[in-house]
Design an enzyme around this catalytic site. Structure first.
Site, PDB file in Angstrom:
ATOM      1  N   ARG A  38     -48.079   3.956 -42.152  1.00 29.28           N
ATOM      2  CA  ARG A  38     -49.464   4.264 -43.343  1.00 29.28           C
ATOM      3  C   ARG A  38     -50.155   5.137 -43.365  1.00 29.28           C
ATOM      4  O   ARG A  38     -51.004   5.313 -44.188  1.00 29.28           O
ATOM      5  CB  ARG A  38     -49.508   2.807 -43.222  1.00 29.28           C
ATOM      6  CG  ARG A  38     -49.252   1.199 -44.159  1.00 29.28           C
ATOM      7  CD  ARG A  38     -49.475   0.554 -44.490  1.00 29.28           C
ATOM      8  NE  ARG A  38     -48.983  -0.770 -44.743  1.00 29.28           N
ATOM      9  CZ  ARG A  38     -49.250  -2.193 -44.755  1.00 29.28           C
ATOM     10  NH1 ARG A  38     -49.878  -2.432 -44.451  1.00 29.28           N
ATOM     11  NH2 ARG A  38     -48.578  -2.877 -45.978  1.00 29.28           N
ATOM     12  N   LYS A 199     -37.564 -18.663 -51.315  1.00 29.57           N
ATOM     13  CA  LYS A 199     -37.489 -19.047 -52.237  1.00 29.57           C
ATOM     14  C   LYS A 199     -37.503 -18.752 -53.814  1.00 29.57           C
ATOM     15  O   LYS A 199     -38.405 -18.023 -53.833  1.00 29.57           O
ATOM     16  CB  LYS A 199     -39.027 -20.161 -51.714  1.00 29.57           C
ATOM     17  CG  LYS A 199     -39.169 -20.820 -50.807  1.00 29.57           C
ATOM     18  CD  LYS A 199     -40.297 -21.591 -50.562  1.00 29.57           C
ATOM     19  CE  LYS A 199     -41.874 -22.140 -50.858  1.00 29.57           C
ATOM     20  NZ  LYS A 199     -42.552 -21.598 -50.359  1.00 29.57           N
ATOM     21  N   GLY A 352     -42.328  -7.467 -48.839  1.00 31.83           N
ATOM     22  CA  GLY A 352     -41.794  -7.117 -47.599  1.00 31.83           C
ATOM     23  C   GLY A 352     -41.045  -7.158 -47.005  1.00 31.83           C
ATOM     24  O   GLY A 352     -40.894  -6.266 -46.193  1.00 31.83           O
ATOM     25  N   GLY A 375     -46.911  -7.917 -51.863  1.00 31.86           N
ATOM     26  CA  GLY A 375     -47.977  -9.021 -52.509  1.00 31.86           C
ATOM     27  C   GLY A 375     -47.939  -8.032 -54.487  1.00 31.86           C
ATOM     28  O   GLY A 375     -47.863  -8.196 -55.581  1.00 31.86           O
TER      29      GLY A 375
HETATM   30  P1  ADP Z   1     -39.845 -10.197 -49.719  1.00 32.11           P
HETATM   31  O1  ADP Z   1     -40.701 -10.628 -48.357  1.00 32.11           O
HETATM   32  O2  ADP Z   1     -38.937  -9.203 -49.971  1.00 32.11           O
HETATM   33  O3  ADP Z   1     -40.146 -10.935 -51.528  1.00 32.11           O
HETATM   34  P2  ADP Z   1     -39.045 -13.222 -49.493  1.00 32.11           P
HETATM   35  O4  ADP Z   1     -40.170 -13.284 -48.199  1.00 32.11           O
HETATM   36  O5  ADP Z   1     -39.274 -13.938 -50.365  1.00 32.11           O
HETATM   37  O6  ADP Z   1     -39.166 -11.156 -49.650  1.00 32.11           O
HETATM   38  O7  ADP Z   1     -37.910 -13.623 -48.959  1.00 32.11           O
HETATM   39  C1  ADP Z   1     -36.997 -12.890 -47.047  1.00 32.11           C
HETATM   40  C2  ADP Z   1     -37.264 -14.284 -46.519  1.00 32.11           C
HETATM   41  O8  ADP Z   1     -36.237 -15.354 -46.730  1.00 32.11           O
HETATM   42  C3  ADP Z   1     -36.827 -14.123 -44.652  1.00 32.11           C
HETATM   43  O9  ADP Z   1     -37.691 -14.727 -44.052  1.00 32.11           O
HETATM   44  C4  ADP Z   1     -35.402 -14.734 -44.840  1.00 32.11           C
HETATM   45  O10 ADP Z   1     -35.429 -15.060 -43.803  1.00 32.11           O
HETATM   46  C5  ADP Z   1     -35.047 -15.693 -45.228  1.00 32.11           C
HETATM   47  N1  ADP Z   1     -34.323 -16.099 -46.370  1.00 32.11           N
HETATM   48  C6  ADP Z   1     -33.153 -15.315 -47.011  1.00 32.11           C
HETATM   49  N2  ADP Z   1     -32.403 -16.386 -47.174  1.00 32.11           N
HETATM   50  C7  ADP Z   1     -32.372 -17.204 -46.958  1.00 32.11           C
HETATM   51  C8  ADP Z   1     -31.427 -18.466 -46.641  1.00 32.11           C
HETATM   52  N3  ADP Z   1     -30.570 -18.735 -46.940  1.00 32.11           N
HETATM   53  N4  ADP Z   1     -32.699 -19.415 -45.985  1.00 32.11           N
HETATM   54  C9  ADP Z   1     -33.301 -19.530 -45.720  1.00 32.11           C
HETATM   55  N5  ADP Z   1     -34.074 -18.526 -45.635  1.00 32.11           N
HETATM   56  C10 ADP Z   1     -33.400 -17.084 -46.328  1.00 32.11           C
HETATM   57 MG    MG Z   2     -41.677 -11.843 -47.769  1.00 31.41          MG
END
Ligand code: ADP
Ligand code: MG
Length: 397
Positions: A38, A199, A352, A375
């Site tokens: 960063r 989620k 993230g 975010g």
């Molecule tokens: P980002 O930070 O890129 O927006 P998210 O925080 O929404 O992404 O999602 C990332 C998380 O989702 C990771 O910690 C990953 O382990 C989890 N994840 C992905 N696939 C699954 C799954 N099938 N079951 C449980 N957790 C999952």
């Molecule tokens: Mg995340």
């Protein structure tokens, strides 16, 4: 008329004091900066200002001190890392708006760099207190915001101060806004949206905002389970948001009505538990065993998604396809990442964990834009106006 942010190029900064909000929210360990990405990302803007003989006063937050001085979150290590990167001394003060900060700002010569203390040590930062913002503004004559990752926060150093000084975006901020605007305006087709992650509840806003313009929606990760459930499939012990199954069904109907091609996994990698990696196997989505959970998309799904990704002229990807933190469940994310890297269209990856996954896979420099806002990136993709960006828009002043 297209809205654009004012940039440092539009600002008269010659020999002026310029307060620059940066995002130096870096990991520290034993008084050292563990990852200086960063800090490096900010040097374009800093060098440009120094070339204009500006007096550069940097301001950042670090961690979550919640309005109190926390010794372990002081910026000494950041000042040292920055100084090594830019090859100049950095006048760091353990003060934000008080006499020491004022003295530093007053004495700063053209071409010199100062660094204020962690701005979140003062509770008035997060409250966007007008007097605190005024005191920050009083340190300088111009304001530049290069902290995209904080742009969704209506804080004093993000919004309050921008109201009080001629202000503009730094180069990092400009690149983020341009890339994200390009995705939201989506004139290039096919426009492919790839969504995964834990989620669906985190991503509903993004789906709803992008659906009207998307040609295809490819779903993976934990959130895909809720969609599989909406189609009446058994998902065993997989992560499912029971209270979002109806919502998932509604989104599938909305997509069908708009003629958006929605792809769900056809095969998945299952295991009895996250730690039982040696018992993992690939099954069809119609045959998920009741005592097992889905941790990744399967190889046939990767092939199908890759063929859609290959044709994209515009692509946005948020959310890993599986539990990428565990190497055995990283293959789906790797397959999609490789397809995105090979795509000739404009590709934007944000979030993230998505950014971390791409870095882990060493494919971060193979996408058109890696949006590091976390975010802020997600809120932008939801179509929300970010206060820190809105205040820098051309017509807002
Ligand atoms: P980002 O930070 O890129 O927006 P998210 O925080 O929404 O992404 O999602 C990332 C998380 O989702 C990771 O910690 C990953 O382990 C989890 N994840 C992905 N696939 C699954 C799954 N099938 N079951 C449980 N957790 C999952
Ligand atoms: Mg995340």
């Amino acid at each position: 008329m297209a809205r654009r942010v004012r940039t440092v190029r539009d600002l008269d900064v010659w020999e002026r004091r310029v307060l620059v909000r940066v995002d130096y929210n870096v990991p520290l360990k034993d008084g050292r900066v563990l990852d200086d990405t960063r800090i490096r990302a900010s040097v374009d803007t800093i060098h440009w200002l120094l070339d204009q003989r500006a007096r550069v006063i940097l301001c950042t937050h670090l961690g979550r001190p919640k309005g109190q001085v926390r010794e372990e979150l002081r910026l000494g290590p950041v000042a040292a890392a920055l100084s090594a990167i830019v090859g100049r001394s950095v006048r760091y003060v353990r003060d934000i708006i008080g006499p020491e900060a004022q003295e530093m700002a007053r004495r700063l010569q053209p071409g010199e760099i100062g660094l204020l203390e962690n701005v979140r040590f003062d509770p008035r930062e997060e409250q966007n207190d007008p007097e605190f913002a005024a005191a920050l503004a009083a340190l300088a004559e111009r304001y530049v915001n290069d902290a995209f990752g904080a742009a969704h926060r209506a804080h004093a150093s993000v919004v309050g101060v921008a109201k009080q000084l001629p202000s503009a975006a730094g180069f990092l901020m400009e690149r983020e806004v341009q890339a994200l605007q390009r995705v939201l305006e989506s004139v290039e087709q096919p426009f492919v949206v790839v969504l995964g992650g834990a989620k669906i509840s985190d991503k509903i806003g993004v789906i709803e905002n992008l659906l009207p313009r998307a040609d295809a929606l490819l779903l993976g990760g934990g959130m895909a389970n809720t969609f599989l459930r909406a189609q009446g499939l058994e998902t065993g012990r997989s992560l499912v948001e029971e209270d979002k199954v109806d919502e998932a069904r509604r989104l599938l109907v909305a997509a069908a009505q708009r003629g958006v091609r929605v792809e769900l996994p056809v095969d998945v990698v299952v295991a009895p538990a996250l730690s039982a990696v040696n018992e993992r196997r690939v099954v069809a989505v119609t045959a998920i065993p009741p005592e097992q959970a889905v941790y990744d998309i399967g190889p046939e799904t990767v092939q199908r998604y890759a063929s859609v990704i290959r044709e994209a002229r515009l692509l946005v990807w948020n959310g890993p396809m599986g539990v990428y933190e565990v190497p055995e469940f990283r293959e789906g994310t790797r397959g999609v990442a490789e397809a995105v890297a090979a795509c000739a269209g404009f590709t934007l990856v944000g979030g993230g964990d998505s950014v971390a996954a791409l870095q882990e896979l060493e494919l971060a420099d193979r996408v058109s834009h890696l949006s590091t806002g976390g975010g802020a990136t997600l809120e932008f993709l939801e179509g929300r106006e970010l206060p820190g960006v809105a205040i820098l828009m051309e017509e807002s002043r």
